[in-house]
Design a protein around this motif. Sequence first.
Motif, mmCIF file in Angstrom:
data_model
loop_
_atom_site.group_PDB
_atom_site.id
_atom_site.type_symbol
_atom_site.label_atom_id
_atom_site.label_comp_id
_atom_site.label_asym_id
_atom_site.label_seq_id
_atom_site.Cartn_x
_atom_site.Cartn_y
_atom_site.Cartn_z
ATOM 1 N N GLU A 163 -50.758 -77.022 -51.031
ATOM 2 C CA GLU A 163 -50.867 -78.333 -51.789
ATOM 3 C C GLU A 163 -51.205 -77.821 -53.201
ATOM 4 O O GLU A 163 -52.034 -76.976 -53.423
ATOM 5 C CB GLU A 163 -51.962 -79.104 -51.265
ATOM 6 N N ASN A 164 -50.802 -78.689 -54.396
ATOM 7 C CA ASN A 164 -51.373 -78.289 -55.687
ATOM 8 C C ASN A 164 -52.052 -79.417 -56.158
ATOM 9 O O ASN A 164 -51.480 -80.714 -56.308
ATOM 10 C CB ASN A 164 -50.154 -78.170 -56.596
ATOM 11 N N LYS A 165 -53.322 -79.317 -56.639
ATOM 12 C CA LYS A 165 -54.038 -80.443 -57.209
ATOM 13 C C LYS A 165 -54.366 -80.346 -58.588
ATOM 14 O O LYS A 165 -54.637 -79.159 -59.257
ATOM 15 C CB LYS A 165 -55.399 -80.428 -56.493
ATOM 16 N N TYR A 167 -56.511 -81.398 -61.854
ATOM 17 C CA TYR A 167 -57.769 -82.614 -61.993
ATOM 18 C C TYR A 167 -58.066 -82.533 -63.877
ATOM 19 O O TYR A 167 -57.600 -81.362 -64.459
ATOM 20 C CB TYR A 167 -59.145 -81.850 -61.368
ATOM 21 N N PRO A 263 -57.209 -86.533 -58.339
ATOM 22 C CA PRO A 263 -56.171 -85.624 -58.875
ATOM 23 C C PRO A 263 -54.683 -86.053 -58.591
ATOM 24 O O PRO A 263 -54.342 -86.944 -57.669
ATOM 25 C CB PRO A 263 -56.398 -84.534 -57.796
ATOM 26 N N LEU A 265 -51.312 -84.903 -57.265
ATOM 27 C CA LEU A 265 -51.101 -84.082 -55.950
ATOM 28 C C LEU A 265 -49.350 -83.672 -56.008
ATOM 29 O O LEU A 265 -48.622 -84.533 -56.065
ATOM 30 C CB LEU A 265 -51.409 -84.624 -54.904
ATOM 31 N N HIS A 305 -59.622 -77.150 -50.480
ATOM 32 C CA HIS A 305 -59.698 -78.378 -49.537
ATOM 33 C C HIS A 305 -61.202 -79.020 -49.929
ATOM 34 O O HIS A 305 -61.664 -80.119 -49.744
ATOM 35 C CB HIS A 305 -59.521 -78.296 -48.112
#
Length: 307
Positions: A163-165, A167, A263, A265, A305
């Motif tokens: 996963e890429n977040k 912020y 964020p 996603l 996470h």
Amino acid sequence: MNYTLHQLHVFLKVTQTLSITKAAEELYLTQPAVSIQLKNFQNQFEIPLTEIIGRRLYVTDFGKEIASAAENIINEVYAINYKTLAFKGQLSGRLKLSVVSTGKYVMPYYLSKFLSTHSNVELEMDVTNKVKVVKALKNNEVDFALVSVIPKGLEIESEVLLENKLYLVGNAEIENVLPNDFYKLVSKTSLLLREEGSATRLAMEHYFSKNKISPLTNIQLTSNEAVKQAILAGLGISIMPLIGLKNELDNGTIKIINVKGLPILTSWRVIWLKGKKHSPIANAFLNYLQEEKNRITQDHFAWIHDY
């Protein structure tokens, strides 16, 4: 004529970089060593291969023809070496990747064990902007690309890695705001942007448009590393992928600013052209990813996470 394979390699690198200095760096040689090899190679031809105009190096038309021939010769030599190793039952050859700039924080972890297991595999990995990554993929110049946003207009297949977040972040001194007060923050703080075409830039622009936010001032930079350093220096705030911020978040020099709608996603994924006939090495790497990606993600990226 009595030129060597080493001279061909040096000359080809000079024509690709158009610089003695850059060629020396990429070949791990000194500048004088490159200059001597280039001169010795030139001495075997009556027609100039290169010329210097205004302190810039140019390749003549004849030089371009010789460079093309040199590349073919070098590729044939590599092919001989690969076939020899393949005959001995060893996986060998080149694995070609094109990776978006932020992917430099991701891809090495998914390559390390594969390359150490197959020591005869040569890696050719270009870390560049999204436009060039898509171009390399479209032109079938690479086996795989690493992206966080699937490019439009291409039929591709993919393997999701993690996963890429993204912020909103600022340095330790930036004020905290309520989740709905992003407007207040951007009205008095510069927003740091990636260059046009960047996946991060596109995600930011979509977020601003969706939330009807118009930053007062913008500063454009050409890499996430440059954006990060600008944040640390207090030049502004930015929406950034979490993947490249672990050390700064851990030591408190950069902090996440919690605002509404973040964020963003997406997913880091390896992609390739649909229907592409993979080489044995590319097939082996894809099988490795499918078998090992969960372990690698857990070992190296479980911290994501926590945010």
